[in-house]
Design a protein around this motif. Structure first.
Motif, mmCIF file in Angstrom:
data_model
loop_
_atom_site.group_PDB
_atom_site.id
_atom_site.type_symbol
_atom_site.label_atom_id
_atom_site.label_comp_id
_atom_site.label_asym_id
_atom_site.label_seq_id
_atom_site.Cartn_x
_atom_site.Cartn_y
_atom_site.Cartn_z
ATOM 1 N N GLY A 12 45.528 39.530 39.113
ATOM 2 C CA GLY A 12 44.723 39.265 37.928
ATOM 3 C C GLY A 12 43.428 40.043 37.953
ATOM 4 N N SER A 13 42.905 40.372 36.768
ATOM 5 C CA SER A 13 41.634 41.089 36.659
ATOM 6 C C SER A 13 40.942 40.706 35.363
ATOM 7 C CB SER A 13 41.873 42.606 36.687
ATOM 8 O OG SER A 13 40.666 43.314 36.462
ATOM 9 N N ASN A 14 39.612 40.496 35.421
ATOM 10 C CA ASN A 14 38.856 40.246 34.185
ATOM 11 C C ASN A 14 37.470 40.893 34.201
ATOM 12 O OD1 ASN A 14 37.438 38.388 35.842
ATOM 13 N ND2 ASN A 14 37.036 37.054 34.079
ATOM 14 N N LEU A 15 37.302 41.902 35.074
ATOM 15 C CA LEU A 15 36.049 42.662 35.100
ATOM 16 C C LEU A 15 36.346 44.149 34.994
ATOM 17 C CD1 LEU A 15 33.701 41.152 37.866
ATOM 18 C CD2 LEU A 15 33.348 41.138 35.388
ATOM 19 N N GLY A 16 35.508 44.879 34.247
ATOM 20 C CA GLY A 16 35.676 46.320 34.139
ATOM 21 C C GLY A 16 36.916 46.691 33.353
ATOM 22 N N ASN A 17 37.516 47.828 33.730
ATOM 23 C CA ASN A 17 38.748 48.289 33.096
ATOM 24 C C ASN A 17 39.912 47.534 33.723
ATOM 25 O OD1 ASN A 17 41.066 49.707 32.265
ATOM 26 N ND2 ASN A 17 39.925 51.631 32.065
ATOM 27 N N LYS A 18 40.312 46.462 33.072
ATOM 28 C CA LYS A 18 41.298 45.554 33.662
ATOM 29 C C LYS A 18 42.649 46.241 33.877
ATOM 30 C CE LYS A 18 40.201 42.648 30.352
ATOM 31 N NZ LYS A 18 40.098 41.465 29.467
ATOM 32 N N PHE A 19 43.061 47.050 32.907
ATOM 33 C CA PHE A 19 44.330 47.762 33.042
ATOM 34 C C PHE A 19 44.288 48.697 34.246
ATOM 35 C CE2 PHE A 19 47.099 51.371 32.340
ATOM 36 C CZ PHE A 19 48.288 50.792 31.925
ATOM 37 N N GLU A 20 43.207 49.458 34.367
ATOM 38 C CA GLU A 20 43.083 50.410 35.470
ATOM 39 C C GLU A 20 42.982 49.691 36.813
ATOM 40 O OE1 GLU A 20 43.160 54.064 37.230
ATOM 41 O OE2 GLU A 20 43.562 53.526 35.136
ATOM 42 N N ASN A 21 42.323 48.545 36.832
ATOM 43 C CA ASN A 21 42.240 47.768 38.071
ATOM 44 C C ASN A 21 43.628 47.366 38.556
ATOM 45 O OD1 ASN A 21 39.443 47.899 37.964
ATOM 46 N ND2 ASN A 21 39.208 45.870 37.041
#
Length: 375
Positions: A12-21
């Motif tokens: 999971g990701s919700n900071l910055g470029n989430k797709f790229e993360n």
């Protein structure tokens, strides 16, 4: 020997470029943990347990040779490299990347560092929906129910939205190649690299049986006398070994990697045999060559002659210690001619003169990336 285990991870990701993360995490998982077999769609969900930006969530299926302890260590390193800052606080926070182990084969693990199956997975739609997408019929080790049924029983009422964004899945060597042959001059490191690839990618390995050849020590003492019996015995043995090993498919291995290709016989024969002997040898070789399976990828490791001499001295085989640099130069010229004229082989030349892929992981990684990127 690594035993390949199947693990399912939630990302999971919700900071910055989430797709790229997420994409960078996938690449690092493939590099540090194991082959990524499946990736779910990206789902957007509201933050769980705190107010923050929406999350992008996915699940992935990974084949790994790591044990659970080392798997967790690798995950933490990946998170750290992508900007995840872990603290002792237990409350939820926004993060660039979050990776959780959901399942590890069919094991049930209770330790201070890791609990598998993940104790909260059945209560979270942002975990279960992407997981069920890639493994609907997988049995939960404790509930003894298919994951599809577990999702139906999930009481989480939060909304989850499929973004239909697609992440790139790294292609494993075994998906691109069924048979890789690695060659190089004497002391180039072909056997070492072959063993490393076989170990890391669960490949069946075919190694040349040079140590069993009784003519080899005699050849280095008296080249002219023993050249022909040496080359004929090598040719017969290589033909027999490749014919047998390439025909025997191993269900427990992903592909085949060898530290020689039968054309090596002709290259060395050109250097060592007299003209009349080579003419007879070539007739025998041409008959055998037609029957041998060709590799999907032929790798030639180029090593500068002074470095070859160093490597030969280091490995300490008595009968090799007097090999002349001129002899090694001739062998290299033979390989160069072969590579230029053999149009039916997909060939990759790798200069390893300034690389130490045994002791430097970055050098080894670079070589693997070169192989993976072959078109």
């Amino acid at each position: 020997m690594h035993i390949a285990r199947t693990t399912y991870l939630s990302l999971g990701s919700n900071l910055g470029n989430k797709f790229e993360n997420l994409q960078q995490a996938i690449f690092l998982i493939d590099e540090k943990i194991g082959s990524v077999a499946k990736i779910s769609s990206i789902y957007k969900t509201t933050s769980w347990g705190f107010d923050s930006d929406d999350f992008y969530n996915i699940c992935v299926q990974v084949s790994t040779g790591l044990n659970p302890e080392n798997l967790l260590k690798a995950i933490h390193k990946i998170e750290l490299s992508l900007g995840r800052k872990r603290t002792s606080e237990k409350k939820y926070k926004a993060r660039t990347i979050d990776i959780d182990v959901l399942l590890f084969d069919n094991e049930v693990i209770f330790s201070k560092e890791l609990i598998v199956p993940h104790k909260e997975m059945l209560n979270r739609k942002f975990v279960m929906v992407p997981l069920v997408e890639i493994a609907p019929n997988l049995m939960h080790p404790i509930e003894k129910q298919r994951l599809q049924v577990c999702l139906t029983n999930c009481t989480d009422k939060s909304e989850i939205e499929n973004t239909y964004l697609e992440l790139k899945r790294p292609i494993c060597l075994s998906e691109k190649f069924n048979y890789i042959a690695i060659e190089g001059n004497i002391g180039a490191g072909k056997t070492t690299l072959t063993n490393m690839i076989a170990e890391d990618f669960n490949a069946k390995v075919i190694l040349e049986r040079f140590a069993d050849n009784p003519f080899l020590p005699k050849f280095y003492e008296d080249n002219e006398r023993y050249a022909f019996p040496l080359e004929m015995s090598f040719l017969a043995d290589r033909y027999q070994q490749l014919s047998d090993d390439l025909a025997q498919f191993d269900l427990f291995k992903n592909f085949i990697v060898s530290d020689y290709y039968i054309f090596k016989s002709l290259i060395f024969a050109q250097v060592t045999l007299l003209k009349e002997e080579y003419f007879l040898y070539r007739k025998m070789f041409d008959i055998m060559y037609k029957e041998i399976s060709k590799p999907d990828l032929y790798i030639y490791l180029y090593q500068e002659t002074p470095r070859l001499i160093e490597n030969i001295k280091k490995r300490g085989r008595d009968y090799e210690q007097n090999i002349a640099p001129e002899y090694l130069d001739k062998i290299h010229s033979g390989y160069t001619t072969f590579i230029k004229t053999e149009e039916n082989l997909k060939t990759l030349i790798i200069d390893v003169s300034n690389k130490d892929f045994v002791n430097n992981p970055e050098d080894y990684k670079e070589i693997i990336e070169l192989i993976k990127n072959v078109k």
